[in-house]
Design a protein around this motif. Structure first.
Motif, PDB file in Angstrom:
ATOM      1  N   GLN A 764      -6.539  -2.291  -3.402  1.00  0.00           N
ATOM      2  CA  GLN A 764      -7.330  -3.515  -3.186  1.00  0.00           C
ATOM      3  C   GLN A 764      -8.816  -3.181  -2.960  1.00  0.00           C
ATOM      4  N   GLY A 765      -9.335  -2.245  -3.762  1.00  0.00           N
ATOM      5  CA  GLY A 765     -10.765  -1.946  -3.711  1.00  0.00           C
ATOM      6  C   GLY A 765     -11.173  -0.913  -2.684  1.00  0.00           C
ATOM      7  N   LYS A 766     -10.202  -0.375  -1.872  1.00  0.00           N
ATOM      8  CA  LYS A 766     -10.567   0.635  -0.853  1.00  0.00           C
ATOM      9  C   LYS A 766      -9.830   1.938  -1.130  1.00  0.00           C
ATOM     10  N   ASN A 767     -10.552   3.067  -1.027  1.00  0.00           N
ATOM     11  CA  ASN A 767      -9.862   4.355  -1.168  1.00  0.00           C
ATOM     12  C   ASN A 767      -9.363   4.822   0.203  1.00  0.00           C
ATOM     13  N   ILE A 768      -8.646   5.949   0.221  1.00  0.00           N
ATOM     14  CA  ILE A 768      -8.005   6.415   1.458  1.00  0.00           C
ATOM     15  C   ILE A 768      -9.042   6.700   2.547  1.00  0.00           C
ATOM     16  N   SER A 769     -10.245   7.194   2.154  1.00  0.00           N
ATOM     17  CA  SER A 769     -11.287   7.484   3.142  1.00  0.00           C
ATOM     18  C   SER A 769     -11.821   6.197   3.767  1.00  0.00           C
ATOM     19  N   ASP A 770     -11.973   5.135   2.927  1.00  0.00           N
ATOM     20  CA  ASP A 770     -12.445   3.840   3.460  1.00  0.00           C
ATOM     21  C   ASP A 770     -11.480   3.312   4.514  1.00  0.00           C
ATOM     22  N   ILE A 771     -10.176   3.466   4.231  1.00  0.00           N
ATOM     23  CA  ILE A 771      -9.158   2.982   5.181  1.00  0.00           C
ATOM     24  C   ILE A 771      -9.272   3.744   6.503  1.00  0.00           C
ATOM     25  N   LEU A 772      -9.395   5.082   6.426  1.00  0.00           N
ATOM     26  CA  LEU A 772      -9.464   5.899   7.651  1.00  0.00           C
ATOM     27  C   LEU A 772     -10.732   5.601   8.455  1.00  0.00           C
ATOM     28  N   ASN A 773     -11.796   5.175   7.754  1.00  0.00           N
ATOM     29  CA  ASN A 773     -13.059   4.905   8.451  1.00  0.00           C
ATOM     30  C   ASN A 773     -13.172   3.466   8.932  1.00  0.00           C
ATOM     31  N   ASP A 777      -9.342  -3.346  14.131  1.00  0.00           N
ATOM     32  CA  ASP A 777      -9.491  -4.803  13.920  1.00  0.00           C
ATOM     33  C   ASP A 777      -9.647  -5.117  12.429  1.00  0.00           C
ATOM     34  N   ASP A 778     -10.536  -4.355  11.765  1.00  0.00           N
ATOM     35  CA  ASP A 778     -10.788  -4.610  10.336  1.00  0.00           C
ATOM     36  C   ASP A 778      -9.549  -4.281   9.501  1.00  0.00           C
ATOM     37  N   ALA A 779      -8.866  -3.198   9.875  1.00  0.00           N
ATOM     38  CA  ALA A 779      -7.681  -2.785   9.119  1.00  0.00           C
ATOM     39  C   ALA A 779      -6.578  -3.842   9.208  1.00  0.00           C
ATOM     40  N   ILE A 780      -6.415  -4.418  10.419  1.00  0.00           N
ATOM     41  CA  ILE A 780      -5.388  -5.463  10.585  1.00  0.00           C
ATOM     42  C   ILE A 780      -5.709  -6.658   9.678  1.00  0.00           C
ATOM     43  N   ASP A 781      -6.986  -7.075   9.669  1.00  0.00           N
ATOM     44  CA  ASP A 781      -7.385  -8.215   8.798  1.00  0.00           C
ATOM     45  C   ASP A 781      -7.141  -7.872   7.330  1.00  0.00           C
ATOM     46  N   PHE A 782      -7.500  -6.641   6.937  1.00  0.00           N
ATOM     47  CA  PHE A 782      -7.382  -6.217   5.539  1.00  0.00           C
ATOM     48  C   PHE A 782      -5.912  -6.194   5.092  1.00  0.00           C
ATOM     49  N   PHE A 783      -5.056  -5.526   5.881  1.00  0.00           N
ATOM     50  CA  PHE A 783      -3.639  -5.404   5.478  1.00  0.00           C
ATOM     51  C   PHE A 783      -2.912  -6.750   5.570  1.00  0.00           C
ATOM     52  N   ALA A 784      -3.318  -7.584   6.553  1.00  0.00           N
ATOM     53  CA  ALA A 784      -2.693  -8.920   6.680  1.00  0.00           C
ATOM     54  C   ALA A 784      -3.026  -9.748   5.446  1.00  0.00           C
ATOM     55  N   ALA A 785      -4.285  -9.631   4.969  1.00  0.00           N
ATOM     56  CA  ALA A 785      -4.717 -10.425   3.799  1.00  0.00           C
ATOM     57  C   ALA A 785      -3.946 -10.018   2.541  1.00  0.00           C
ATOM     58  N   HIS A 786      -3.431  -8.765   2.530  1.00  0.00           N
ATOM     59  CA  HIS A 786      -2.728  -8.299   1.333  1.00  0.00           C
ATOM     60  C   HIS A 786      -1.226  -8.134   1.573  1.00  0.00           C
ATOM     61  N   GLY A 787      -0.728  -8.845   2.584  1.00  0.00           N
ATOM     62  CA  GLY A 787       0.719  -8.973   2.786  1.00  0.00           C
ATOM     63  C   GLY A 787       1.439  -7.729   3.271  1.00  0.00           C
ATOM     64  N   GLU A 788       0.688  -6.754   3.874  1.00  0.00           N
ATOM     65  CA  GLU A 788       1.353  -5.536   4.365  1.00  0.00           C
ATOM     66  C   GLU A 788       1.731  -5.720   5.845  1.00  0.00           C
ATOM     67  N   SER A 789       2.706  -6.568   6.093  1.00  0.00           N
ATOM     68  CA  SER A 789       3.036  -6.946   7.473  1.00  0.00           C
ATOM     69  C   SER A 789       3.602  -5.766   8.278  1.00  0.00           C
TER      70      SER A 789
END
Length: 927
Positions: A764-773, A777-789
């Motif tokens: 969804q536009g983010k590489n593994i480094s973007d996720i780790l950085n 709070d942001d990660a929860i919003d990001f994964f929730a928006a893409h259905g990774e409950s």
């Protein structure tokens, strides 16, 4: 909120323009110099980024820049903080929350440097006393001999003699011949003066060389000549010379060797008093104070039993029962009470049972007997059962060789002093009377010792001894020792940056800490404190409030000014301070139905107390520092419950028994402030086991399938996808020989940890480094928006405990003690209902927490209790204490004067307890 800082003078202010590090939003700050400044705000709002990563980092960088060209060759690479400029900065000293040292040689005395000054003091003015006669050991000098002669009447005739030592391979005749060749003319033999060239009869070995014949005169030339002669006499007499009055034959012996009573003593020097030096350390334990031997706690595991009731465990068996019977039959002769609990026996009575005498064999003799028969397997097994760490029998835990304790200053040796509590040590040095000569020598040392002792006293550590090992201290005690060490140096014109100095401090001691901080400011220093404590905020000259919230929602200055200015602002801190928001007192306390009871706790300073711990409730252990809270919970309850549940555990401190509803607890967890992992590679997502799910997401991407990437390619811990230059660390470490190591961003991957081709795979536009950085709070919003409950569910507890601001890949070694503790709490919340009924013990979980975060913490606690778990918290924060269902208050003071049970019950009942230091502070909050 920004200031026009260009108009301000850098002579009066530290000016920071455009700070952008981490989550700071390009802020401008003016910090007035030589003031007490508090930086506050939510956890993760950017306080530490401003204080430590920007201000302190720049201060350090400028210091290194002033060093040699060798140091500066690394500075081209050393990153400047992300800031437009900083003006008016002073030399910086940071005191951070460091988890205490695990080095068994480190003590309170060595880490505060007081012991270094004590060693010097004893080496310079200590006097050695013979253990045989108790007389002072003195080494004579030429001056002592001259002073003796000055007191003799003029024209008195004297002889200066030196005893002659004849080497084994030489005869008397040969010796006399050599003496004559050296220019000596006479010897004294059997009260006769003989000329060497006239001796014809044989004489034996016992004779003296006449170095000089003296007629006492009172002029300078005479004493000059005599001084030279005395020096020669000391040399010829191998350290001994004699002045004899010719008229009376009375001899006065002088010795320039350091000896008395036939013993050659060691001359005091600094190394003699150092247990970290082979010269001064006890030869048996090598300066550790303990050895592997027969462990008293294993031999007598239950000190509540009497000798008659088999307190001595190895003598319980039929095979060795005869030792116990011998002792019982002879005990009346030596006044050993056999029906009294072991812990009530005097030290002399215990020693007698251990050492034995002619009437009965002691415990020590029994184990020597076993060792003598250790060729038999059953005796070897028996011995192994009772082996453990035990106090060194040679130095008695004092760490130094015996000779060091012959050196005293006014009846006290160095071992006596390091075993005194700091408040008694202060009295000793205050009343110390020295001769004028010694006072001159010791003056500077005594100033340093008294200063440092006073600082330790002022930060509430008066109950510690200098011999206490650093690894037995709590996090708060370690922090305040670091503080006292820095304050002891009394620098002027510096910038001190402190990270929550109030941790582990009872509210009654906060005022003393404030006085220390103000004294530091009044010396001419800028004192910057990252703090949440209301009293310290009230005492500050200026408060800088950063927010409005944490992580990406923080990083702005939301309020600035005096305490009253802050109260009028609209920040979260202000709302809690002025009462708009508050931590609610529970409407109803939980009722106590089940409990665990510790009977007869008497480890360290605990006074044989019985304490009830209720289950399925929130229980607080309160009391001043050193009152025995950690001893009760960490050293007794936790290991005893571990042993009950699993059959094994750490060695528990002294107590009689556990009783109550023990079977209600299936798991016990002690959640302290130690880092979650020693490796710089461990982080929040690996600790919570979320990283496996995240890697699977990337493995299922189309590009991954084309290139046949496996989950291991998205791991920075194994070869495959990680950057091999930095081995997936994102930074390389350069060892600096003269100061702390420097960590630089990896030039190959630019801190991204992975190879370029791995970073091309995107979810969804983010590489593994973007996720780790990204922050939690942001990660929860990001994964929730893409259905990774599934991932959201595992990350949610981090947000619930107030860690929404940390990044997913943040190394665990960069987390503070409080953050590490809350991360452990989150890992238990992830398990939720699946976990067996647990008893959680927390050691000051409010460390580093803003009022708003304490609210979140209480919700997490309530969630655990709702799931059927029980929580015990060691705590000083009144905001959390007021939410307890049950309080156990220990005290009244710390150290020897502590260890009593002052109160057990609800917060509402505690406020009526007249004997508690906690009660008045709690009453204020409950009103």
């Amino acid at each position: 909120m920004t200031q026009n800082i260009a108009a301000l003078s850098p002579k009066k202010n530290i000016l920071i323009k455009g700070a952008k590090l981490h989550n700071l939003k390009n802020i401008d700050v003016a910090i007035p110099r030589n003031k007490l400044v508090v930086i506050t705000g939510l956890s993760g709002s950017g306080k530490s980024s401003l204080a430590f990563d920007t201000l302190f980092a720049e201060g350090q960088r400028r210091y290194v820049e002033s060093l040699s060209s060798y140091a500066r060759q690394f500075l081209g690479k050393l990153n400047k903080p992300k800031v437009d400029y900083i003006k008016g900065i002073a030399p910086a000293i940071a005191i951070e929350q460091k988890v205490n040292s695990t080095n068994p040689r480190s003590t309170v005395g060595t880490s505060t440097e007081i012991y270094d000054y004590l060693k010097l003091l004893f080496a310079r003015i200590g006097e050695t006393y013979s253990p045989i006669s108790g007389k002072k050991v003195k080494k004579h000098t030429v001056t002592d001999v001259l002073n003796f002669v000055k007191n003799i009447e003029e024209n008195t005739k004297l002889l200066l003699l030196a005893p002659v030592h004849i080497p084994s391979k030489r005869s008397v005749t040969q010796t006399l011949k050599i003496l004559a060749q050296q220019g000596y003319a006479r010897i004294k033999y059997k009260n006769e003066i003989l000329r060497i060239d006239e001796i014809n009869s044989t004489i034996n070995h016992n004779f003296y060389l006449v170095v000089d014949r003296i007629i006492v005169k009172k002029d300078e030339d005479f004493y000059n000549r005599l001084g030279d002669a005395v020096q020669i006499a000391f040399f010829e007499g191998k350290g001994t010379c004699i002045i004899e009055a010719i008229a009376t034959n009375k001899q006065t012996v002088f010795n320039n060797k350091f000896e008395l009573d036939g013993i050659q003593f060691l001359e005091p020097n600094v190394h003699l008093f150092s247990f970290n030096n082979p010269y001064g350390a006890c030869k048996k334990c090598e300066g550790y104070g303990n050895i592997i031997g027969i462990d008293e706690d294993l031999v007598i595991p239950n000190t509540a039993l009497s000798i008659f009731e088999n307190a001595i465990l190895p003598w319980k068996s039929d095979t060795f029962k005869k030792y116990k019977d011998d002792l019982i039959n002879n005990a009346y002769k030596f006044d050993i009470p056999i029906h009294k609990p072991w812990f009530q026996l005097s030290e002399e009575q215990k020693q007698l049972v251990w050492n034995g005498n002619k009437s009965f064999k002691g415990i020590s003799h029994f184990f020597k007997h076993l060792e003598a028969k250790s060729y038999k397997i059953q005796y070897r097994v028996m011995l192994s059962r009772y082996r453990g760490k035990t106090k060194c029998p040679v130095c008695n835990g004092k760490r130094l060789r015996e000779e060091a304790n012959y050196v005293k200053i006014t009846d006290k040796n160095i071992s006596d002093l390091v075993d005194l509590p700091i408040d008694e040590l202060i009295i000793f040095f205050k009343n110390l009377k020295l001769s004028e000569h010694n006072q001159k020598i010791a003056k500077r040392l005594l100033v340093e010792i008294n200063n440092r002792l006073t600082f330790l006293n002022n930060v509430g550590l008066n109950y510690l001894t200098l011999n206490r090992t650093s690894n037995t201290l709590s996090g708060g005690e370690s922090q305040r020792i670091n503080l006292a060490t820095s304050l002891g140096s009394s620098l002027v014109g510096s910038m001190y940056i402190l990270d929550e100095p109030s941790i582990g401090l009872h509210p009654k001691d906060t005022q003393r800490l404030i006085k220390v901080l103000k004294d530091l400011r009044d010396l001419g220093n800028t004192v910057i404190v990252v703090e949440h404590d209301e009293d310290i905020m009230k005492a500050a000259d200026v408060i800088i409030d950063i927010g409005p919230e944490a992580g990406t929602h923080g990083g702005n200055i939301v309020a600035e000014g005096s305490f009253n200015d802050i109260l009028k602002s609209n920040s979260l801190t202000a709302k809690y301070l002025n009462g708009t928001l508050k931590i609610e007192i529970p409407k109803k306390r939980r009722t106590l139905t089940k409990f665990i009871k510790v009977i007869g706790a008497r480890e360290h300073n605990l006074k044989n107390i019985d304490v009830t711990f209720p289950l399925n409730t929130l229980t607080m252990i309160t009391g001043v520092s050193g009152s025995g809270k950690s001893t009760l919970v960490k050293n007794i309850l936790y290991p005893a419950m571990q042993k009950h549940i699993g059959g094994y555990g750490e060695k528990a401190g002294q107590f009689t028994k556990l009783e109550g509803d023990l079977n209600q607890i299936e798991v016990i967890e002690f959640i302290n402030q130690n880092p979650i992992g020693r490796s710089s590679r461990s982080n929040a997502v690996t600790y919570l086991k979320v990283y496996d799910d995240i890697r699977n997401l990337f493995t299922h991407e189309k590009l991954s399938k084309i290139r046949n990437y496996q989950p291991k390619h998205f791991s920075f811990n194994v070869e495959g996808g990680r950057c091999e230059v930095c081995k997936g660390e994102g930074e390389v470490t350069i060892e600096m020989q003269f100061m702390a190591d420097v960590h630089l961003e990896c030039e190959a991957c630019k801190g991204k940890r992975f190879k370029k081709e791995i970073l091309e795979v995107k979810f969804q536009g983010k590489n593994i480094s973007d996720i780790l950085n990204s922050t939690v709070d942001d990660a929860i919003d990001f994964f929730a928006a893409h259905g990774e409950s599934k991932i959201v569910k595992k990350l949610q507890p981090l947000q619930d405990v107030g860690l929404g601001y940390i990044t997913l890949g943040q190394s665990s070694s960069t987390l503070s003690g409080g953050e590490a503790q809350r991360l452990k709490l989150a890992s238990f919340l992830v398990k939720g209902n699946r976990q067996s009924k647990s008893l959680f013990i927390f050691d000051e979980p409010t460390t580093g927490l803003h009022f708003h975060d304490i609210n979140k913490l209480i919700k997490s606690f309530n969630a655990l209790i709702k799931n059927g778990h029980s929580i015990i918290v060691i705590e000083h924060n009144i905001e959390l204490i007021k939410c307890a269902d049950y309080i156990i208050d220990l005290g009244k003071e710390g150290g020897k004067k502590g260890g009593s049970l002052i109160f057990e019950g609800t917060p509402e009942d505690l406020i009526h307890c007249k004997n508690s230091y906690t009660a008045p502070f709690l009453a204020e909050k409950l009103s």
